[in-house]
Design a protein around this motif. Structure first.
Motif, PDB file in Angstrom:
ATOM      1  N   PRO A  54      53.802 -84.541  10.006  1.00 32.27           N
ATOM      2  CA  PRO A  54      52.745 -85.422  10.052  1.00 32.27           C
ATOM      3  C   PRO A  54      53.234 -86.792  10.832  1.00 32.27           C
ATOM      4  O   PRO A  54      54.370 -87.104  10.996  1.00 32.27           O
ATOM      5  CB  PRO A  54      52.535 -85.958   8.703  1.00 32.27           C
ATOM      6  N   PRO A  55      52.289 -87.278  11.425  1.00 37.85           N
ATOM      7  CA  PRO A  55      52.520 -88.571  12.352  1.00 37.85           C
ATOM      8  C   PRO A  55      53.028 -89.807  11.484  1.00 37.85           C
ATOM      9  O   PRO A  55      52.730 -89.959  10.202  1.00 37.85           O
ATOM     10  CB  PRO A  55      51.295 -88.978  12.886  1.00 37.85           C
ATOM     11  N   ILE A 234      53.974 -77.605  30.212  1.00 36.35           N
ATOM     12  CA  ILE A 234      52.800 -77.877  29.439  1.00 36.35           C
ATOM     13  C   ILE A 234      52.077 -78.953  30.078  1.00 36.35           C
ATOM     14  O   ILE A 234      52.478 -79.746  30.782  1.00 36.35           O
ATOM     15  CB  ILE A 234      53.636 -78.732  28.145  1.00 36.35           C
ATOM     16  N   THR A 235      50.668 -79.080  29.654  1.00 30.51           N
ATOM     17  CA  THR A 235      49.818 -80.173  29.832  1.00 30.51           C
ATOM     18  C   THR A 235      49.173 -80.362  28.536  1.00 30.51           C
ATOM     19  O   THR A 235      49.183 -79.733  27.661  1.00 30.51           O
ATOM     20  CB  THR A 235      48.584 -79.459  31.001  1.00 30.51           C
ATOM     21  N   TRP A 236      48.194 -81.451  28.909  1.00 31.79           N
ATOM     22  CA  TRP A 236      47.481 -81.965  27.611  1.00 31.79           C
ATOM     23  C   TRP A 236      46.377 -80.788  27.183  1.00 31.79           C
ATOM     24  O   TRP A 236      46.421 -80.364  25.914  1.00 31.79           O
ATOM     25  CB  TRP A 236      46.637 -83.234  28.153  1.00 31.79           C
ATOM     26  N   GLY A 237      45.838 -80.031  28.128  1.00 37.10           N
ATOM     27  CA  GLY A 237      44.950 -78.915  27.764  1.00 37.10           C
ATOM     28  C   GLY A 237      45.845 -78.035  27.000  1.00 37.10           C
ATOM     29  O   GLY A 237      45.211 -77.368  25.833  1.00 37.10           O
ATOM     30  N   LEU A 238      46.968 -77.797  27.315  1.00 32.89           N
ATOM     31  CA  LEU A 238      47.634 -76.487  26.760  1.00 32.89           C
ATOM     32  C   LEU A 238      48.009 -76.884  25.323  1.00 32.89           C
ATOM     33  O   LEU A 238      48.130 -76.199  24.434  1.00 32.89           O
ATOM     34  CB  LEU A 238      48.949 -76.005  27.753  1.00 32.89           C
ATOM     35  N   MET A 239      48.372 -78.274  25.216  1.00 32.24           N
ATOM     36  CA  MET A 239      48.915 -78.839  23.899  1.00 32.24           C
ATOM     37  C   MET A 239      47.702 -78.606  23.037  1.00 32.24           C
ATOM     38  O   MET A 239      48.136 -78.316  21.795  1.00 32.24           O
ATOM     39  CB  MET A 239      49.208 -80.227  24.057  1.00 32.24           C
ATOM     40  N   ALA A 241      45.253 -76.439  22.994  1.00 35.89           N
ATOM     41  CA  ALA A 241      44.964 -74.956  22.841  1.00 35.89           C
ATOM     42  C   ALA A 241      46.070 -74.781  21.756  1.00 35.89           C
ATOM     43  O   ALA A 241      45.860 -73.658  20.860  1.00 35.89           O
ATOM     44  CB  ALA A 241      45.335 -74.181  24.212  1.00 35.89           C
ATOM     45  N   GLN A 242      47.294 -75.073  21.942  1.00 36.55           N
ATOM     46  CA  GLN A 242      48.431 -74.577  20.983  1.00 36.55           C
ATOM     47  C   GLN A 242      48.254 -75.174  19.627  1.00 36.55           C
ATOM     48  O   GLN A 242      48.918 -74.606  18.575  1.00 36.55           O
ATOM     49  CB  GLN A 242      49.813 -75.104  21.593  1.00 36.55           C
ATOM     50  N   GLY A 243      47.532 -76.294  19.649  1.00 35.39           N
ATOM     51  CA  GLY A 243      47.307 -76.954  18.192  1.00 35.39           C
ATOM     52  C   GLY A 243      45.862 -76.354  17.447  1.00 35.39           C
ATOM     53  O   GLY A 243      45.640 -76.628  16.470  1.00 35.39           O
ATOM     54  N   ARG A 244      45.318 -75.589  18.309  1.00 39.12           N
ATOM     55  CA  ARG A 244      43.979 -74.831  17.836  1.00 39.12           C
ATOM     56  C   ARG A 244      44.187 -74.240  16.339  1.00 39.12           C
ATOM     57  O   ARG A 244      43.077 -74.291  15.505  1.00 39.12           O
ATOM     58  CB  ARG A 244      43.346 -74.006  18.653  1.00 39.12           C
ATOM     59  N   LEU A 253      48.258 -82.336  15.901  1.00 39.09           N
ATOM     60  CA  LEU A 253      48.842 -81.263  17.285  1.00 39.09           C
ATOM     61  C   LEU A 253      47.791 -81.464  18.447  1.00 39.09           C
ATOM     62  O   LEU A 253      48.234 -81.338  19.472  1.00 39.09           O
ATOM     63  CB  LEU A 253      49.124 -79.769  16.834  1.00 39.09           C
ATOM     64  N   SER A 254      46.516 -81.329  18.169  1.00 36.36           N
ATOM     65  CA  SER A 254      45.388 -81.405  18.994  1.00 36.36           C
ATOM     66  C   SER A 254      44.901 -82.805  19.381  1.00 36.36           C
ATOM     67  O   SER A 254      44.192 -83.017  20.315  1.00 36.36           O
ATOM     68  CB  SER A 254      44.279 -80.395  18.807  1.00 36.36           C
ATOM     69  N   PHE A 255      45.012 -83.560  18.349  1.00 35.98           N
ATOM     70  CA  PHE A 255      44.062 -85.071  18.286  1.00 35.98           C
ATOM     71  C   PHE A 255      44.859 -85.961  19.446  1.00 35.98           C
ATOM     72  O   PHE A 255      44.225 -86.422  20.235  1.00 35.98           O
ATOM     73  CB  PHE A 255      44.491 -85.688  16.724  1.00 35.98           C
ATOM     74  N   TRP A 256      46.311 -86.069  19.528  1.00 35.58           N
ATOM     75  CA  TRP A 256      47.058 -86.936  20.231  1.00 35.58           C
ATOM     76  C   TRP A 256      46.925 -86.767  21.831  1.00 35.58           C
ATOM     77  O   TRP A 256      46.316 -87.580  22.510  1.00 35.58           O
ATOM     78  CB  TRP A 256      48.473 -87.052  19.950  1.00 35.58           C
ATOM     79  N   PRO A 257      46.974 -85.413  22.087  1.00 30.97           N
ATOM     80  CA  PRO A 257      46.515 -85.029  23.556  1.00 30.97           C
ATOM     81  C   PRO A 257      45.335 -85.337  23.978  1.00 30.97           C
ATOM     82  O   PRO A 257      44.929 -85.563  25.035  1.00 30.97           O
ATOM     83  CB  PRO A 257      47.296 -83.576  23.744  1.00 30.97           C
ATOM     84  N   GLY A 258      44.289 -85.010  23.086  1.00 32.40           N
ATOM     85  CA  GLY A 258      43.010 -85.133  23.192  1.00 32.40           C
ATOM     86  C   GLY A 258      42.678 -86.506  23.401  1.00 32.40           C
ATOM     87  O   GLY A 258      41.802 -87.003  24.241  1.00 32.40           O
ATOM     88  N   LEU A 259      43.159 -87.486  22.494  1.00 34.22           N
ATOM     89  CA  LEU A 259      42.902 -88.719  22.689  1.00 34.22           C
ATOM     90  C   LEU A 259      43.394 -89.212  23.995  1.00 34.22           C
ATOM     91  O   LEU A 259      42.859 -90.233  24.771  1.00 34.22           O
ATOM     92  CB  LEU A 259      43.788 -89.500  21.594  1.00 34.22           C
ATOM     93  N   ALA A 260      44.718 -88.779  24.639  1.00 38.16           N
ATOM     94  CA  ALA A 260      45.135 -89.237  25.850  1.00 38.16           C
ATOM     95  C   ALA A 260      44.427 -88.927  26.971  1.00 38.16           C
ATOM     96  O   ALA A 260      43.933 -89.371  27.806  1.00 38.16           O
ATOM     97  CB  ALA A 260      46.588 -88.534  26.034  1.00 38.16           C
ATOM     98  N   ILE A 261      43.471 -87.721  26.750  1.00 35.13           N
ATOM     99  CA  ILE A 261      42.510 -87.269  27.705  1.00 35.13           C
ATOM    100  C   ILE A 261      41.289 -88.279  27.917  1.00 35.13           C
ATOM    101  O   ILE A 261      41.114 -88.649  28.622  1.00 35.13           O
ATOM    102  CB  ILE A 261      41.943 -85.779  27.659  1.00 35.13           C
ATOM    103  N   ILE A 262      40.938 -88.420  26.568  1.00 34.07           N
ATOM    104  CA  ILE A 262      39.639 -89.274  26.429  1.00 34.07           C
ATOM    105  C   ILE A 262      39.993 -90.636  27.123  1.00 34.07           C
ATOM    106  O   ILE A 262      39.163 -91.295  27.644  1.00 34.07           O
ATOM    107  CB  ILE A 262      39.388 -89.472  24.972  1.00 34.07           C
TER     108      ILE A 262
END
Length: 295
Positions: A54-55, A234-239, A241-244, A253-262
């Protein structure tokens, strides 16, 4: 040149949201350039004892502040390394689509009607296919790779620049300074690139900033579907997908790369809104007055 730079900085200082967006994007660019060279080894290092950690646990030191993935790799360095691939794909697609679309738009706006009609029909053909669907079909047939991804995203965005440039040229070519240059014997190439393009360029820069955010989201969507960048890259989108598969047990796993995109997309939109005003001589006075008051 220095006075123009100070003027732009004053206008940027007048819009605090745009200033924060510019600073955030500057950090993103710097990290995308130097981050992978410093953190690539840490991003690939596996530690199965720390899988889905966990973070804010700091079990992996400061690199584990955002947690770890299913193989125990810390998320913070992986996000920074993935930043470079995401930015490269978006920047490459925007660069090629803006160059090709702008050149075709200049020709379509200034050339004879027959040439203009041929170019515009080409744009209609590209726009008749949904951009993401066209990207899915092409990448499925040609295979997912960075080059194919950049090319297919660039092709789907050409009509945006083509139509905008043509509309601007049709209006600008009727102005007095263009007529004066024509009377003075200037060639069509000189009129287009020396007199018309500088007037159209601010609009294209604003559109390119917005389009960068769109292309970045498109690349993330394709990587999420599994036909974008492939591991070990790796890209943010792939990260995401891997955390799905771990959304209910390891949401980070999906929240942090998603936040970076936002945050990156939001910053690009805020900066493009500032550019739209700052590069418009009619509305620029609002930022200039705000800069004087703050100064």
């Amino acid at each position: 040149m220095q006075s123009a730079a100070r003027r732009l900085l004053r206008m940027l200082w007048a819009d605090k949201f745009a200033l924060c967006a510019a600073l955030f994007l500057l950090v993103v660019v710097v990290l995308a350039i130097i981050g992978p060279h410093l953190l690539d080894a840490a991003a690939q290092k596996q530690n199965l004892r720390m899988r889905n950690a966990p973070p804010f646990g700091f079990a992996n030191g400061w690199m584990g502040v955002l947690g770890a993935d299913a193989l125990g790799r810390p998320l913070l360095p992986r996000i920074i390394v993935a930043m470079q691939n995401t930015m490269l794909v978006a920047a490459g697609a925007v660069f090629f689509s803006s160059i090709m679309g702008s050149l075709l738009g200049l020709v379509a706006g200034y050339a004879k009607p027959g040439v203009s009609q041929v170019i515009m029909r080409l744009a209609d053909v590209i726009m008749s296919f949904p951009s993401l669907l066209l990207a899915v079909v092409v990448l499925y047939m040609a295979g997912p790779s960075v080059l194919n991804l950049v090319l297919v995203l660039a092709i789907t965005r050409i009509p945006v620049y083509l139509r905008t440039t043509r509309a601007e040229v049709l209006e600008v070519r009727e102005r007095m300074f263009v007529s004066a240059a024509r009377v003075m014997g200037a060639s069509s190439r000189r009129i287009v690139f020396r007199h018309i393009l500088p007037v159209v360029l601010p609009t294209l820069m604003t559109i390119a900033t917005l389009d960068f955010a769109f292309v970045m989201l498109a690349e993330s969507s394709l990587s999420f579907l599994g036909i974008g960048i492939q591991p070990p890259d790796i890209t943010w989108g792939l990260m995401i997908a891997q955390g799905r598969s771990y959304l209910t047990t390891a949401w980070w796993l999906s929240f942090w790369p998603g936040l970076a995109i936002i945050l990156t997309t939001l910053s690009l939109n805020l900066l493009s809104n500032w550019m739209r005003i700052a590069l418009d001589p009619v509305q620029r006075w609002r930022l200039e007055m705000g800069g004087r008051k703050n100064g």
